[in-house]
Design a protein around this motif. Structure first.
Motif, short mmCIF file in Angstrom:
data_model
loop_
_atom_site.label_atom_id
_atom_site.label_comp_id
_atom_site.label_asym_id
_atom_site.label_seq_id
_atom_site.Cartn_x
_atom_site.Cartn_y
_atom_site.Cartn_z
N GLU A 87 0.82 -1.20 0.00
CA GLU A 87 0.00 0.00 0.00
C GLU A 87 0.86 1.26 0.00
O GLU A 87 0.50 2.28 -0.61
CB GLU A 87 -0.94 0.00 1.21
CG GLU A 87 -2.00 -1.09 1.16
CD GLU A 87 -2.97 -0.98 2.31
OE1 GLU A 87 -2.86 -0.02 3.11
OE2 GLU A 87 -3.84 -1.86 2.43
N SER A 88 2.00 1.20 0.71
CA SER A 88 2.89 2.36 0.77
C SER A 88 4.32 1.86 0.94
O SER A 88 4.56 0.68 1.22
CB SER A 88 2.50 3.28 1.93
OG SER A 88 2.68 2.64 3.17
N ALA A 89 5.26 2.80 0.79
CA ALA A 89 6.67 2.44 0.90
C ALA A 89 7.47 3.66 1.32
O ALA A 89 7.04 4.80 1.13
CB ALA A 89 7.20 1.91 -0.44
N VAL A 90 8.62 3.41 1.91
CA VAL A 90 9.65 4.43 2.01
C VAL A 90 10.33 4.46 0.65
O VAL A 90 10.81 3.43 0.18
CB VAL A 90 10.66 4.11 3.11
CG1 VAL A 90 11.75 5.17 3.16
CG2 VAL A 90 9.98 3.98 4.46
N VAL A 91 10.34 5.60 -0.01
CA VAL A 91 10.82 5.69 -1.39
C VAL A 91 12.13 6.46 -1.43
O VAL A 91 12.22 7.58 -0.90
CB VAL A 91 9.78 6.36 -2.30
CG1 VAL A 91 10.27 6.37 -3.74
CG2 VAL A 91 8.44 5.61 -2.22
N ILE A 92 13.15 5.84 -2.03
CA ILE A 92 14.46 6.46 -2.19
C ILE A 92 14.70 6.67 -3.68
O ILE A 92 14.65 5.71 -4.46
CB ILE A 92 15.58 5.58 -1.61
CG1 ILE A 92 15.30 5.21 -0.15
CG2 ILE A 92 16.94 6.26 -1.74
CD1 ILE A 92 16.26 4.19 0.41
N GLY A 93 14.97 7.90 -4.08
CA GLY A 93 15.24 8.18 -5.48
C GLY A 93 16.54 8.93 -5.65
O GLY A 93 16.81 9.87 -4.91
N ARG A 94 17.32 8.52 -6.64
CA ARG A 94 18.60 9.19 -6.92
C ARG A 94 18.53 9.87 -8.27
O ARG A 94 18.15 9.26 -9.28
CB ARG A 94 19.74 8.17 -6.88
CG ARG A 94 21.12 8.79 -7.10
CD ARG A 94 22.25 7.87 -6.68
NE ARG A 94 22.35 6.67 -7.49
CZ ARG A 94 23.16 5.65 -7.20
NH1 ARG A 94 23.89 5.67 -6.10
NH2 ARG A 94 23.21 4.59 -7.99
N SER A 95 18.86 11.17 -8.31
CA SER A 95 18.92 11.95 -9.54
C SER A 95 17.54 11.96 -10.21
O SER A 95 16.57 12.39 -9.60
CB SER A 95 20.00 11.40 -10.46
OG SER A 95 20.29 12.29 -11.51
N THR A 96 17.42 11.47 -11.46
CA THR A 96 16.12 11.41 -12.09
C THR A 96 15.15 10.56 -11.28
O THR A 96 13.95 10.85 -11.22
CB THR A 96 16.24 10.87 -13.53
OG1 THR A 96 17.13 11.70 -14.27
CG2 THR A 96 14.89 10.83 -14.23
#
Length: 266
Positions: A87-96
Motif C-alpha cells: 500500500e505504501s513504501a519508504v521511497v528512495i530516489g537518486r537523480s532522475t
C-alpha cells in the motif's frame, strides 16, 4: 529473474529482506545493478525493492520507444507497488529517480510513508539551473549522433566528471551506455529533467508534500544540483537535509539514509 507486468511494461525487480517496503528508483542512465550493495544493506531494515525502469537494463519498453513522460514513470512505480501488494513504501530516489519519487509523493501521497531524495533532478528551481539543464540537454542530443550510447555517456560525464567516468569499471560503463535509448526517450518526453518541458513546481506545490523527507547532496556535485536540494529542503514542510562527501552518485545506503529509513520502518 523476478519481473512484473506493471503499467503495461515488464519491469525487472529484486527484493531484499523482509518487512515494510523500501522502494529504490535509479537515475538516468542507471539500473538496479548499481543499487545491489545498497539494497542488501537496506534489506536489513525492511523489504528493499529495486527495479530497472522502463527501457533500462533488464526491463522492457513499448515498441516503438520514442518518448516517455514523468507521469508514465510515476505510474510505473505505483503499479509495481500494486503488483507487490504494498500500500505504501519508504521511497528512495537518486537523480532522475529522485524526481520520480518526489512526483510520486506529490500525486499519490498515500503511497509514500517516507521520502529520501539523493540530489533529485528538479532542474527548474531558478534561471541558472534551467540554463544549466538546457545546456546539458543540447550537449546530450549533440553527442548522441547515430549512437544513443553516446547520449548516456554524455549525461554521466557531466554529472560525475570525465575522470570519474574513466575510472568506472568497464562493465559499469557499458551498462550505463546501454541505457542511451531510454535517456533519449526521456528527453523527447514531458516532465523529466532534460525534456523540453520539465516539471516545474511552486512553493505551494511543496507545502502539500508533508511526508517525512530527507534530502541529500554531495559536496563534489555541480552547483545546480545543490540549489535544487536547497530549494526543496526550504519548501518541503517536513524535510531535513544533509551533505555527504563525494559526487553525484550518492550511496543509497549511506549512514544518514540508513538512520532515516530505520526510523521510517521501525
Amino acid at each position: 529473474m523476478p519481473s512484473a507486468i506493471a503499467n503495461g511494461v515488464d519491469l525487472y525487480y529484486e527484493a531484499h529482506g523482509q518487512g515494510p517496503v523500501i522502494l529504490g528508483i535509479h537515475g538516468s542512465p542507471g539500473s538496479a545493478v548499481l543499487w545491489e550493495p545498497a539494497a542488501a544493506e537496506l534489506g536489513t531494515l525492511g523489504t528493499c525493492v529495486v527495479y530497472d525502469r522502463r527501457g533500462y537494463g533488464r526491463s522492457g519498453a513499448p515498441a516503438p520507444f520514442d518518448a516517455t513522460d514523468l507521469d508514465e514513470q510515476v505510474a510505473d512505480a505505483a503499479a509495481l507497488l500494486d503488483r507487490l501488494g504494498a500500500e505504501s513504501a519508504v521511497v528512495i530516489g537518486r537523480s532522475t529517480g529522485g524526481l520520480i519519487a518526489l512526483e510520486l509523493a506529490r500525486t499519490r501521497p498515500q503511497r509514500v510513508r517516507g521520502l529520501v531524495l539523493l540530489e533529485p533532478a528538479l532542474l527548474t528551481v531558478d534561471d541558472d539551473t534551467r540554463a544549466w539543464a538546457a545546456r546539458l540537454r543540447a550537449k546530450v542530443l549533440d553527442a548522441a549522433g547515430d549512437d544513443p550510447a553516446h547520449a548516456a555517456e554524455a549525461v554521466v560525464r557531466v554529472a560525475l566528471g570525465d575522470d570519474t567516468w574513466e575510472r568506472l569499471d568497464p562493465g559499469v560503463r557499458e551498462l550505463l551506455r546501454a541505457g542511451g535509448r531510454a535517456v533519449l526517450a526521456e528527453i523527447r518526453g514531458r516532465g523529466l529533467d532534460l525534456s523540453a518541458e520539465p516539471l516545474a513546481l511552486t512553493e505551494d506545490d511543496l507545502t502539500g508534500i508533508d511526508v517525512p523527507a530527507l534530502l541529500v547532496s554531495a559536496s563534489g556535485s555541480p552547483a545546480p544540483l545543490h540549489r535544487a536540494v536547497q530549494w526543496l529542503a526550504a519548501g518541503l514542510p517536513n524535510a531535513a537535509a544533509a551533505i555527504v562527501p563525494g559526487g553525484h552518485l550518492i550511496d543509497p545506503a549511506h549512514s544518514v539514509v540508513l538512520e532515516f529509513v530505520g526510523r521510517m520502518t521501525a
